[in-house]
Design a protein around this motif. Sequence first.
Motif, PDB file in Angstrom:
ATOM      1  N   PHE A 136       0.878  -1.169   0.000  1.00  0.00           N
ATOM      2  CA  PHE A 136       0.000   0.000   0.000  1.00  0.00           C
ATOM      3  C   PHE A 136       0.912   1.213   0.000  1.00  0.00           C
ATOM      4  O   PHE A 136       1.846   1.297   0.818  1.00  0.00           O
ATOM      5  CB  PHE A 136      -0.878  -0.008   1.255  1.00  0.00           C
ATOM      6  CG  PHE A 136      -1.634   1.277   1.488  1.00  0.00           C
ATOM      7  CD1 PHE A 136      -2.917   1.446   0.990  1.00  0.00           C
ATOM      8  CD2 PHE A 136      -1.054   2.324   2.196  1.00  0.00           C
ATOM      9  CE1 PHE A 136      -3.614   2.624   1.206  1.00  0.00           C
ATOM     10  CE2 PHE A 136      -1.741   3.511   2.411  1.00  0.00           C
ATOM     11  CZ  PHE A 136      -3.032   3.661   1.918  1.00  0.00           C
ATOM     12  N   ILE A 143       3.407   0.418   2.924  1.00  0.00           N
ATOM     13  CA  ILE A 143       3.123  -0.728   3.786  1.00  0.00           C
ATOM     14  C   ILE A 143       3.392  -1.984   2.976  1.00  0.00           C
ATOM     15  O   ILE A 143       2.756  -2.202   1.945  1.00  0.00           O
ATOM     16  CB  ILE A 143       1.665  -0.713   4.280  1.00  0.00           C
ATOM     17  CG1 ILE A 143       1.341   0.592   5.020  1.00  0.00           C
ATOM     18  CG2 ILE A 143       1.403  -1.907   5.208  1.00  0.00           C
ATOM     19  CD1 ILE A 143      -0.134   0.728   5.386  1.00  0.00           C
ATOM     20  N   TYR A 145       2.944  -5.724   2.988  1.00  0.00           N
ATOM     21  CA  TYR A 145       2.181  -6.741   3.717  1.00  0.00           C
ATOM     22  C   TYR A 145       2.912  -8.083   3.758  1.00  0.00           C
ATOM     23  O   TYR A 145       2.678  -8.873   4.675  1.00  0.00           O
ATOM     24  CB  TYR A 145       0.795  -6.911   3.084  1.00  0.00           C
ATOM     25  CG  TYR A 145      -0.130  -5.759   3.390  1.00  0.00           C
ATOM     26  CD1 TYR A 145      -0.912  -5.765   4.532  1.00  0.00           C
ATOM     27  CD2 TYR A 145      -0.204  -4.667   2.535  1.00  0.00           C
ATOM     28  CE1 TYR A 145      -1.745  -4.703   4.833  1.00  0.00           C
ATOM     29  CE2 TYR A 145      -1.042  -3.594   2.828  1.00  0.00           C
ATOM     30  CZ  TYR A 145      -1.807  -3.623   3.968  1.00  0.00           C
ATOM     31  OH  TYR A 145      -2.632  -2.555   4.262  1.00  0.00           O
ATOM     32  N   ALA A 150       6.644  -1.280   7.536  1.00  0.00           N
ATOM     33  CA  ALA A 150       6.130  -0.017   7.009  1.00  0.00           C
ATOM     34  C   ALA A 150       7.296   0.947   6.858  1.00  0.00           C
ATOM     35  O   ALA A 150       8.172   1.024   7.738  1.00  0.00           O
ATOM     36  CB  ALA A 150       5.068   0.569   7.929  1.00  0.00           C
ATOM     37  N   GLY A 171      -4.696   0.414   6.370  1.00  0.00           N
ATOM     38  CA  GLY A 171      -4.346   0.469   4.961  1.00  0.00           C
ATOM     39  C   GLY A 171      -5.245  -0.414   4.111  1.00  0.00           C
ATOM     40  O   GLY A 171      -5.606  -0.061   2.995  1.00  0.00           O
ATOM     41  N   LYS A 172      -5.604  -1.561   4.652  1.00  0.00           N
ATOM     42  CA  LYS A 172      -6.493  -2.483   3.944  1.00  0.00           C
ATOM     43  C   LYS A 172      -7.842  -1.843   3.646  1.00  0.00           C
ATOM     44  O   LYS A 172      -8.446  -2.072   2.602  1.00  0.00           O
ATOM     45  CB  LYS A 172      -6.679  -3.740   4.791  1.00  0.00           C
ATOM     46  CG  LYS A 172      -7.688  -4.750   4.273  1.00  0.00           C
ATOM     47  CD  LYS A 172      -7.783  -5.913   5.260  1.00  0.00           C
ATOM     48  CE  LYS A 172      -8.952  -6.829   4.928  1.00  0.00           C
ATOM     49  NZ  LYS A 172      -9.095  -7.922   5.912  1.00  0.00           N
ATOM     50  N   ALA A 174      -8.329   1.544   3.494  1.00  0.00           N
ATOM     51  CA  ALA A 174      -7.989   2.959   3.309  1.00  0.00           C
ATOM     52  C   ALA A 174      -9.169   3.768   2.791  1.00  0.00           C
ATOM     53  O   ALA A 174      -9.881   3.343   1.885  1.00  0.00           O
ATOM     54  CB  ALA A 174      -6.814   3.087   2.350  1.00  0.00           C
ATOM     55  N   TYR A 219      -1.334  10.878   7.536  1.00  0.00           N
ATOM     56  CA  TYR A 219      -1.640   9.509   7.129  1.00  0.00           C
ATOM     57  C   TYR A 219      -2.870   8.924   7.824  1.00  0.00           C
ATOM     58  O   TYR A 219      -3.740   8.358   7.168  1.00  0.00           O
ATOM     59  CB  TYR A 219      -0.432   8.604   7.402  1.00  0.00           C
ATOM     60  CG  TYR A 219       0.807   9.042   6.662  1.00  0.00           C
ATOM     61  CD1 TYR A 219       0.901   8.938   5.281  1.00  0.00           C
ATOM     62  CD2 TYR A 219       1.899   9.575   7.349  1.00  0.00           C
ATOM     63  CE1 TYR A 219       2.036   9.353   4.594  1.00  0.00           C
ATOM     64  CE2 TYR A 219       3.041   9.988   6.679  1.00  0.00           C
ATOM     65  CZ  TYR A 219       3.102   9.880   5.307  1.00  0.00           C
ATOM     66  OH  TYR A 219       4.225  10.284   4.630  1.00  0.00           O
ATOM     67  N   MET A 230      -7.432   5.793   7.360  1.00  0.00           N
ATOM     68  CA  MET A 230      -6.157   5.935   6.654  1.00  0.00           C
ATOM     69  C   MET A 230      -6.335   6.768   5.390  1.00  0.00           C
ATOM     70  O   MET A 230      -7.374   6.693   4.715  1.00  0.00           O
ATOM     71  CB  MET A 230      -5.616   4.547   6.280  1.00  0.00           C
ATOM     72  CG  MET A 230      -4.338   4.565   5.441  1.00  0.00           C
ATOM     73  SD  MET A 230      -2.882   5.129   6.342  1.00  0.00           S
ATOM     74  CE  MET A 230      -2.486   3.630   7.275  1.00  0.00           C
ATOM     75  N   PRO A 233      -4.923   5.731  -1.009  1.00  0.00           N
ATOM     76  CA  PRO A 233      -3.645   5.367  -1.625  1.00  0.00           C
ATOM     77  C   PRO A 233      -3.332   6.173  -2.871  1.00  0.00           C
ATOM     78  O   PRO A 233      -4.206   6.768  -3.483  1.00  0.00           O
ATOM     79  CB  PRO A 233      -3.847   3.879  -1.975  1.00  0.00           C
ATOM     80  CG  PRO A 233      -5.329   3.760  -2.208  1.00  0.00           C
ATOM     81  CD  PRO A 233      -5.959   4.699  -1.199  1.00  0.00           C
ATOM     82  N   SER A 238      -0.144   1.905  -5.604  1.00  0.00           N
ATOM     83  CA  SER A 238      -0.664   0.878  -4.705  1.00  0.00           C
ATOM     84  C   SER A 238      -0.948  -0.392  -5.476  1.00  0.00           C
ATOM     85  O   SER A 238      -1.493  -0.367  -6.562  1.00  0.00           O
ATOM     86  CB  SER A 238      -1.952   1.373  -4.043  1.00  0.00           C
ATOM     87  OG  SER A 238      -2.420   0.448  -3.097  1.00  0.00           O
TER      88      SER A 238
END
Length: 240
Positions: A136, A143, A145, A150, A171-172, A174, A219, A230, A233, A238
């Motif tokens: 991300f 980020i 994953y 990070a 982030g997942k 966002a 952020y 968040m 992106p 991303s």
Amino acid sequence: MDVKDRILIVEDDRSIRNFFRTILEANRYDVTLAENGQEGYSLITSLCPDLVILDLGLPDLDGMEILRRVREWSSLPVVVISARSHERDKVEALDLGADDYITKPFGTPEMLARIRAAIRHSRLPLQTGGGRSGTFAAKGLLIDYDKHRAYIGGQDIGLTQNEFKLVGLLGKYAGKVLTYDFLIREIWGPNMENNNRILRVNMANIRRKMEKNPAQPEYIFTEIGVGYRMVEPDEERSEQ
């Protein structure tokens, strides 16, 4: 052929419905209108739109009940737009599965941005089990994953395991507000629900590591009394 995203607007106020339609059609969306809850729910089941804009104060069926019914069988994005500004209503709608909650009155650019974010998020592929792979990227934040790291400006910011889980979860999702209870339940389990202190401490540590000025975050944003969100992106960078 240009395929447009279809948005269903469930709103009992005619002037507001027409305002939504004008703005959204001007931004190349295919718009369908419903003036009450029963009609709206029927159209959701028959049309399967790309996104639903849902008012809560409908004359025949409360918007919360519609949201509850939809989430029993579908994860299609739902953005609540309501005059109800109390934190309790926001938290309830988000906990029931709303992708976002916008309080009337609102600005058109904000509404369009949140609609784009909700549709974009609904199309992010996830790994089996609800995890996420890849990276991300947003405004210098990366980020990773797969590595569970990070970075900002290419430098590892040294998040602990739980701090990374929080940042990764935000982030997942966002662009979507995640409630305090949702975050606590996902990271520490149901026995820690309603204990916001552990979340605040971790978030303060994350912001010290991530933000140039924790009082003016770039952020992770606080929705006071509700949760955290968040930043959206960088679309071109991303990846999932």
